[in-house]
Scaffold this active site. Structure first.
Site, PDB file in Angstrom:
ATOM      1  N   ASP A  99      81.885  47.930   1.452  1.00  0.00           N
ATOM      2  CA  ASP A  99      80.576  47.944   0.781  1.00  0.00           C
ATOM      3  C   ASP A  99      80.189  49.279   0.149  1.00  0.00           C
ATOM      4  OD1 ASP A  99      79.712  45.283   0.977  1.00  0.00           O
ATOM      5  OD2 ASP A  99      79.266  45.553   3.105  1.00  0.00           O
ATOM      6  N   ASP A 111      82.171  39.037  -3.218  1.00  0.00           N
ATOM      7  CA  ASP A 111      81.249  40.173  -3.358  1.00  0.00           C
ATOM      8  C   ASP A 111      81.995  41.480  -3.638  1.00  0.00           C
ATOM      9  OD1 ASP A 111      80.709  38.113  -1.482  1.00  0.00           O
ATOM     10  OD2 ASP A 111      78.961  39.129  -0.690  1.00  0.00           O
TER      11      ASP A 111
HETATM   12  N1  GLY Z   1      77.324  41.168   0.020  1.00  0.00           N
HETATM   13  C1  GLY Z   1      76.671  40.379   0.960  1.00  0.00           C
HETATM   14  C2  GLY Z   1      75.785  39.362   0.368  1.00  0.00           C
HETATM   15  O1  GLY Z   1      75.792  39.131  -0.824  1.00  0.00           O
HETATM   16  O2  GLY Z   1      75.053  38.763   1.130  1.00  0.00           O
END
Ligand code: GLY
Length: 397
Positions: free
Chosen positions: A120, A181
């Protein structure tokens, strides 16, 4: 897909005609939206400051759920959005009081440049420090971006060709998980190559995008949430969901991450295959038979409870921002029209009155419905991408 029928396809065509014909009439008032964002965020800053001053670890607001304001530590995936919001307000207003606040809250995230335990870093570091560098050109921020790219690169395995998303693995459910993501981290890598001259970041981004294109998408161009790989062979073990309705469903925010991520890949490489991928994702999203007339999607396009299930405003905001960029790469005027429709509808029907909603700007996002977490709530990343889209819309005028 689970839901595909003639009635649905017809309603998608009618929806397209409605958007095209109403596009010129519906235009968000960017100046007005930034005025109310400034006011709401001033209230937010007061609330956040008190918590940050008494807590040694909480740095950023994430949501307001069950009447409770939720703050996160710097290693939470959402920590970079609040500083990013402050940078966007500074970007629009050019008022240095916002830059001062943006610097304070960015400083609290900076140590994540050394975090090798998650994918992330794009969200945490690029949305905060990336904007800081873009707007100040301070060399210190540049060094942080490059270090974050180095940390993120340690999660790349040449065998799989992708960056590993998560280390956590409750009940041994996966081996080498990669979620859609993760496409959002590539912008950090592309930028780090431009800033450092080290092409290894660029190469990792390309490999990740190509492998994701190969393995994450279904025949109808919707994407799986997670693809699990065997790190020894690079083979796909399984394709599942964690945050969506079902393994074979189309989780709304996942589609938005993909659209945004492949649009960035085209910007950075000029490779047509990424543009085509973004266009295919766009087509899937807006042909979805369950897409409501106002273009704010349900949290999962295939939840059988539709229309009695929550929307996801965050997916809409991410999509609007991505569409505005995508519209600059093609002659398709529909992309911009859809983005404008989304922004107008968010500003009219999904915005919280000032000093309510935990002082977040937008209502009605959905974080993780399968575990009943953050359902129909404000989310900091919905606000971030809303402001980003408003800025893009202003610049495109
Ligand atoms: N990246 C985590 C979400 O979109 O919830």
């Amino acid at each position: 897909m689970l839901i595909k029928n003639l009635k649905g396809q017809l309603s998608a065509i009618i929806l397209g005609v409605l958007i095209a014909s109403s596009a010129t009439a519906q235009k968000v008032d960017v100046a007005k939206e930034f005025k109310s964002a400034e006011l709401q965020t001033s209230y937010m800053l007061n609330e956040v400051k008190d918590i940050v001053d008494t807590s040694k670890t909480l740095v950023s607001p994430r949501t307001f759920e069950n009447g409770k304001f939720k703050m996160v530590k710097s290693n939470d995936w959402t920590s970079g959005f609040f500083p990013g919001i402050l940078w966007y307000i500074y970007d629009y207003t050019k008022d240095t009081k916002w830059m001062e606040q943006a610097k304070i809250y960015t400083a609290k995230i900076e140590k994540e440049q050394f975090n090798k335990g998650t994918h992330d870093l794009g969200f945490m570091v690029y949305c905060s420090v990336g904007n800081a560098y873009r707007l100040t050109k301070d060399e210190r921020y540049k060094a942080i971006i490059i270090q974050a790219a180095k940390s993120l690169s340690t999660r790349f395995n040449p065998k799989t060709g992708v960056i590993k998303s998560w280390d956590h693995n409750k009940d041994n459910k996966w081996t080498y998980p990669v979620i859609i993501d993760n496409m959002m981290n590539l912008e950090l890598l592309f930028e780090a190559t431009k800033l450092s001259g080290d092409s290894s970041f660029y190469k990792i981004a390309i490999s990740h995008a190509n492998t994701t294109m190969k393995n994450h998408f279904r025949a109808d161009n919707s994407s799986y949430h997670m693809v699990d790989y065997d790190p020894a062979t690079g083979n796909v073990i399984k394709k599942i969901t964690v945050q969506g309705y079902a393994d074979e469903s189309a989780w709304a925010r996942g589609q938005a991450w993909g659209l945004y991520g492949f649009t960035v890949c085209y910007r950075e490489t000029h490779d047509k295959k990424y543009l085509e991928q973004a266009q295919k994702i766009e087509k899937f999203i807006f042909s979805s038979p369950t897409m409501p007339k106002d273009l704010i999607p349900y949290w999962d396009h295939n939840d059988p409870a539709i229309p009695n299930t929550p929307r996801d405003v965050s997916a809409a905001a991410i999509t609007a921002s991505a569409l505005l960029e995508l519209s600059t790469y093609t002659k398709n005027t529909g992309y911009k029209a859809k983005a404008n429709t989304i922004l107008y509808n968010l500003s009219q029907s999904y915005k919280a009155p000032i000093n309510t909603n935990g002082n977040f700007i937008l209502l009605h996002s959905t974080g993780h419905k399968p575990i009943k977490s953050e359902v129909d709530v404000p989310l900091t990343y919905a606000d971030y991408y809303y402001l980003e889209a408003l800025l893009r819309s202003k610049r495109m005028k």
